[in-house]
Design an enzyme around this catalytic site. Sequence first.
Site, PDB file in Angstrom:
ATOM      1  N   PRO A  74      -0.516  -1.390 -21.704  1.00 33.02           N
ATOM      2  CG  PRO A  74       1.153   0.219 -21.380  1.00 33.02           C
ATOM      3  CD  PRO A  74      -0.206  -0.188 -20.885  1.00 33.02           C
ATOM      4  CB  CYS A  75       0.686  -6.011 -24.655  1.00 35.16           C
ATOM      5  SG  CYS A  75       1.422  -5.581 -26.255  1.00 35.16           S
ATOM      6  CD  GLN A  76       4.824  -2.126 -24.729  1.00 38.89           C
ATOM      7  OE1 GLN A  76       3.994  -2.250 -23.829  1.00 38.89           O
ATOM      8  NE2 GLN A  76       4.780  -1.125 -25.595  1.00 38.89           N
ATOM      9  CB  SER A  79       3.881  -9.326 -25.960  1.00 36.37           C
ATOM     10  OG  SER A  79       4.205  -9.904 -27.205  1.00 36.37           O
TER      11      SER A  79
END
Length: 244
Positions: A74-76, A79
């Site tokens: 996951p990049c949340q 980002s």
Amino acid sequence: VMPSCRLVHGSLFSGIGGFELGAELAGIDTLWNCEIDNWNRKLLKQNFPNTKQYDDIKTMQEPEQVSIISGGFPCQDISLAGKGTGIKGSRSGLWSEMFRVVGRVRPQYIIIENSSAITFRGLERVLCDLSEIGYDAEWQSLSGFSFGIQQGRERTYIIAYSKNINAHRVCEYQTIFREFNLQGKFRRISPGWRTRREIPEPRTFRTVDDIPYWVERTKGIGNAVMPIVAWYLFYCIKCHYEQY
């Protein structure tokens, strides 16, 4: 489509199967995948019925041996659109689970995908972790525009490989990322390759809240790895593997 070889693939954070499709285009079988979203898992089972499924990376134990593991954790938190907590955040922190699986399986190659912001919000941690268990790594930012895709979606891709592989290579050092000719390799898949200026802007928008199925479909596509980019990464690995 490239011929099959001895390499086999396992997929983490599989989404709707972008890496699986890229591996298939490269002639590499995917033995297992891992995806927690129910809708995504149903689609994966539909498109890859012979691939074993795991549902939660946190409870994943003793997966089958594979030579390549891919995963876009996951990049949340990484980002620029997120809160900026980085790889220690509650969601992007799932890198530690991917690292745990990699350490247990010890594949010859690892493919990692994430936001381009990982270069200053977690890349050092990823590289240090991999180095501690015997992997070298290279990384590159790739955009869909380079592959003739309407959406740029620039992402950083890391390919790590066992130091034992590099120790046995007899040729001079060369980056694992290769030059490629899309028109020659993908003529059958996408016949109309055009320059960036010739590519029209996408005609779809993410305003589908009133249509439940399309919400799931749009979310799945929006989070997916581009299969053509995935193919390119597997192609790079196959070239590297055949040299040692």
